[in-house]
Scaffold this motif. Structure first.
Motif, PDB file in Angstrom:
ATOM      1  N   PHE A 217       0.820  -1.219   0.000  1.00 16.31           N
ATOM      2  CA  PHE A 217       0.000   0.000   0.000  1.00 16.31           C
ATOM      3  C   PHE A 217       0.852   1.267   0.000  1.00 16.31           C
ATOM      4  CE2 PHE A 217      -2.484  -3.351   2.071  1.00 16.31           C
ATOM      5  CZ  PHE A 217      -3.647  -3.313   1.319  1.00 16.31           C
ATOM      6  N   GLY A 218       2.187   1.104  -0.137  1.00 15.53           N
ATOM      7  CA  GLY A 218       3.060   2.281  -0.138  1.00 15.53           C
ATOM      8  C   GLY A 218       3.190   2.936   1.209  1.00 15.53           C
ATOM      9  N   ILE A 311      -0.234  11.805  11.492  1.00 18.42           N
ATOM     10  CA  ILE A 311      -0.240  11.780  10.030  1.00 18.42           C
ATOM     11  C   ILE A 311      -1.630  11.431   9.514  1.00 18.42           C
ATOM     12  CG2 ILE A 311       0.608  10.521   8.000  1.00 18.42           C
ATOM     13  CD1 ILE A 311       3.238  10.145   9.525  1.00 18.42           C
ATOM     14  N   ILE A 312      -2.233  10.437  10.159  1.00 20.84           N
ATOM     15  CA  ILE A 312      -3.568  10.012   9.743  1.00 20.84           C
ATOM     16  C   ILE A 312      -4.562  11.160   9.884  1.00 20.84           C
ATOM     17  CG2 ILE A 312      -5.484   8.447  10.281  1.00 20.84           C
ATOM     18  CD1 ILE A 312      -3.366   6.418  11.192  1.00 20.84           C
ATOM     19  N   GLY A 313      -4.385  11.954  10.965  1.00 20.19           N
ATOM     20  CA  GLY A 313      -5.342  13.019  11.235  1.00 20.19           C
ATOM     21  C   GLY A 313      -5.085  14.320  10.497  1.00 20.19           C
ATOM     22  N   THR A 314      -3.791  14.711  10.360  1.00 23.17           N
ATOM     23  CA  THR A 314      -3.512  16.062   9.844  1.00 23.17           C
ATOM     24  C   THR A 314      -2.517  16.097   8.690  1.00 23.17           C
ATOM     25  OG1 THR A 314      -1.713  16.370  11.451  1.00 23.17           O
ATOM     26  CG2 THR A 314      -3.918  17.037  12.141  1.00 23.17           C
ATOM     27  N   GLY A 315      -1.855  14.978   8.385  1.00 21.83           N
ATOM     28  CA  GLY A 315      -0.828  14.997   7.341  1.00 21.83           C
ATOM     29  C   GLY A 315      -1.410  15.117   5.943  1.00 21.83           C
ATOM     30  N   ARG A 318      -3.163  10.174   3.641  1.00 23.31           N
ATOM     31  CA  ARG A 318      -4.061   9.324   4.417  1.00 23.31           C
ATOM     32  C   ARG A 318      -3.559   7.886   4.310  1.00 23.31           C
ATOM     33  NH1 ARG A 318      -4.787  13.488   5.973  1.00 23.31           N
ATOM     34  NH2 ARG A 318      -6.677  14.748   6.134  1.00 23.31           N
ATOM     35  N   LEU A 319      -3.138   7.335   5.423  1.00 20.12           N
ATOM     36  CA  LEU A 319      -2.595   5.982   5.408  1.00 20.12           C
ATOM     37  C   LEU A 319      -3.704   4.974   5.111  1.00 20.12           C
ATOM     38  CD1 LEU A 319      -0.194   6.146   8.475  1.00 20.12           C
ATOM     39  CD2 LEU A 319       0.330   6.554   6.085  1.00 20.12           C
ATOM     40  N   SER A 320      -3.312   3.827   4.564  1.00 19.04           N
ATOM     41  CA  SER A 320      -4.277   2.805   4.177  1.00 19.04           C
ATOM     42  C   SER A 320      -4.955   2.206   5.404  1.00 19.04           C
ATOM     43  CB  SER A 320      -3.574   1.701   3.390  1.00 19.04           C
ATOM     44  OG  SER A 320      -2.725   0.962   4.248  1.00 19.04           O
ATOM     45  N   LEU A 321      -6.105   1.597   5.190  1.00 18.69           N
ATOM     46  CA  LEU A 321      -6.814   0.936   6.280  1.00 18.69           C
ATOM     47  C   LEU A 321      -5.983  -0.196   6.854  1.00 18.69           C
ATOM     48  CD1 LEU A 321     -10.492   0.776   4.937  1.00 18.69           C
ATOM     49  CD2 LEU A 321      -9.603   2.188   6.800  1.00 18.69           C
ATOM     50  N   TYR A 322      -5.214  -0.881   5.978  1.00 18.90           N
ATOM     51  CA  TYR A 322      -4.368  -1.961   6.481  1.00 18.90           C
ATOM     52  C   TYR A 322      -3.317  -1.418   7.441  1.00 18.90           C
ATOM     53  CZ  TYR A 322      -0.721  -5.391   6.967  1.00 18.90           C
ATOM     54  OH  TYR A 322       0.214  -6.230   7.516  1.00 18.90           O
ATOM     55  N   LEU A 324      -3.458   1.246   9.330  1.00 16.33           N
ATOM     56  CA  LEU A 324      -4.114   1.581  10.594  1.00 16.33           C
ATOM     57  C   LEU A 324      -4.407   0.299  11.380  1.00 16.33           C
ATOM     58  CD1 LEU A 324      -5.353   3.707  12.435  1.00 16.33           C
ATOM     59  CD2 LEU A 324      -7.471   3.536  11.112  1.00 16.33           C
ATOM     60  N   TYR A 325      -4.918  -0.705  10.690  1.00 16.14           N
ATOM     61  CA  TYR A 325      -5.203  -2.003  11.320  1.00 16.14           C
ATOM     62  C   TYR A 325      -3.916  -2.620  11.872  1.00 16.14           C
ATOM     63  CZ  TYR A 325      -5.778  -7.138  11.092  1.00 16.14           C
ATOM     64  OH  TYR A 325      -5.753  -8.487  11.349  1.00 16.14           O
ATOM     65  N   ASP A 326      -2.833  -2.551  11.101  1.00 15.91           N
ATOM     66  CA  ASP A 326      -1.549  -3.113  11.510  1.00 15.91           C
ATOM     67  C   ASP A 326      -1.030  -2.436  12.780  1.00 15.91           C
ATOM     68  OD1 ASP A 326       0.589  -4.895  11.137  1.00 15.91           O
ATOM     69  OD2 ASP A 326       1.783  -3.392  10.099  1.00 15.91           O
ATOM     70  N   LEU A 327      -1.169  -1.112  12.844  1.00 11.98           N
ATOM     71  CA  LEU A 327      -0.723  -0.365  14.026  1.00 11.98           C
ATOM     72  C   LEU A 327      -1.534  -0.749  15.261  1.00 11.98           C
ATOM     73  CD1 LEU A 327      -0.167   3.210  12.555  1.00 11.98           C
ATOM     74  CD2 LEU A 327       1.570   1.767  13.623  1.00 11.98           C
ATOM     75  N   ILE A 328      -2.844  -0.865  15.091  1.00 15.56           N
ATOM     76  CA  ILE A 328      -3.704  -1.229  16.217  1.00 15.56           C
ATOM     77  C   ILE A 328      -3.343  -2.622  16.740  1.00 15.56           C
ATOM     78  CG2 ILE A 328      -6.082  -1.787  16.886  1.00 15.56           C
ATOM     79  CD1 ILE A 328      -6.977   0.426  14.914  1.00 15.56           C
TER      80      ILE A 328
END
Length: 407
Positions: A217-218, A311-315, A318-322, A324-328
């Motif tokens: 997803f880059g 980054i997700i909020g203000t950068g 927009r990072l991929s859903l994967y 975000l899922y990976d971080l969680i």
């Protein structure tokens, strides 16, 4: 007696409900862990199949600055590192910048500078800083020197050896103007020590499973310090912010690679993994050194997690859903693992040792799945030893994570 009996029954029921809740949490942990594992392996394999078709564009050769910061580095290691950069099979123009970060023992740096200053077939610069300023500031001296002429900046740790074709493959991703950074395939230099074999397996999975899945997803979240490349125009925009990072009032001195990657992502660029660019780096020789390294890495992970959420909020990106899922999952699983281990121990003591035996069997099985996928890709038997690493992860690295988070 009636009141006491009722209180006893109530406590029994509350205990039963608590145990039921714990069992639900443990089941949820198992579901999350296995689901994440299979998603990650499938995405990494999809990225592998996609990039396997990539061809080398021999006509693309941007100018490159290779920056090597060194501090008290062993002469032989620094020699091997610099020499491996000099012999790169790269058709474009590249220069090497070696920065001595005020080493207390600079004999190795001075010997290397004397050997290669005039004998090198490529441009090589040696910068000898009078005092120790830290890795980020040492890198910035290289960034400043490369600012007017380099298209790509490559950062390499001074205990790393790069493959002779690493540079020509590492720059290939930058043909896409959306790419701002890339990381190569960093492998561990193995010794006869069993620990080095386990770390080597962990490195392979960190790059060919974790980063490869993110790269699909880059969104690679950490361009590893031993071998990474950045678009120079991006570096020049973020370098001052990079060296001035503070957290809770303290100057940040580690986690430089993860933070620089976050800055590139924030600028709106893709970050990719290039599996064909190989490098080998030194790993801790014993468990004590390894745990110290892991404390630093885990501290930077939790600190930079806040940056990634920003980054997700203000950068600009927009990072991929994967991602975000990976971080969680990476944040939640260690905590759930502790709960599951405590539950298995309690049940083993109060009911049957089979609870702990079952837990260990599942843990070994998950590690074996990872190792078998690695063996399928590489036929390297070392990866089949990976289940032994599971015990290090559970009984040593999880306490390290707790310590890192609390400090």
């Amino acid at each position: 007696v009636y009141l006491e009996a009722r209180e006893y029954i109530t406590c029994r029921h509350a205990g039963a409900r608590a145990m039921s809740l714990l069992e639900t949490i443990i089941s949820f942990y198992g579901f999350l862990s296995l689901t994440h594992l299979f998603i990650q392996i499938n995405l990494s394999h999809a990225d592998y199949l996609k990039t396997r078709k990539d061809t080398l564009d021999a006509s693309y050769h941007p100018t490159v600055a290779i920056i090597i910061p060194a501090y008290n580095e062993d002469e032989n290691r620094l020699h091997d590192c610099v020499e491996s950069c000099i012999v790169q099979e790269y058709r474009g123009n590249f220069k090497i910048i070696v920065v001595n970060d005020g080493s207390k023992d600079a004999k190795g740096f001075r010997a290397i500078s004397q050997e290669f200053r005039n004998a090198s077939p490529v441009g090589i610069h040696f910068i000898d800083l009078p005092k120790n300023v830290g890795k980020r500031h040492a890198q910035k001296r290289g960034f400043d020197l490369a600012a007017p002429w380099a298209d790509i900046i490559v950062t390499i740790d001074s205990d790393t050896i790069v493959h002779s074709q690493a540079l020509q493959y590492l720059v290939q991703k930058f043909r896409d103007p959306a790419v701002g950074a890339t990381t190569g395939d960093v492998q561990a230099i193995q010794t006869k020590r069993f620990l080095s074999h386990l770390i080597a397996g962990r490195y392979w999975m960190a790059f060919h499973q974790e980063r490869s899945a993110q790269s699909f997803f880059g969104n690679v979240l950490c361009c590893s310090g031993p071998l990474a490349a950045y678009r120079n125009s991006v570096i020049q925009r973020v370098k001052e912010e990079y060296i001035s990072q503070r957290f809770l009032g303290q100057r940040c001195t580690y986690g430089d690679d993860r933070h620089l990657t976050n800055l590139v992502l924030r600028e709106g660029y893709d970050v990719k993994f290039e599996r064909r660019a190989h490098a080998w780096t030194q790993v801790p020789p014993n468990i004590t050194s390894y745990l110290k390294q892991q404390i630093r890495w885990n501290k930077s992970f939790y600190r930079e997690l806040l940056w990634t959420l920003k980054i997700i909020g203000t950068g600009k990106r927009r990072l991929s859903l994967y991602t975000l899922y990976d971080l969680i999952i990476q944040t939640a699983l260690p905590n759930l693992l502790i709960l599951s281990l405590a539950f298995a121990l309690y049940q083993s003591i109060t009911k049957s040792w089979l609870y702990l035996g079952g837990y260990l069997a599942v843990m070994i099985g998950v590690a074996l799945i990872r190792g078998m996928y690695g063996f399928y890709r590489t036929t390297d038997g070392t990866l089949l030893k990976f289940p032994a690493y599971a015990f290090i992860h559970v009984f040593l690295l999880i306490p390290v994570r707790i310590y890192a988070l609390s400090t």
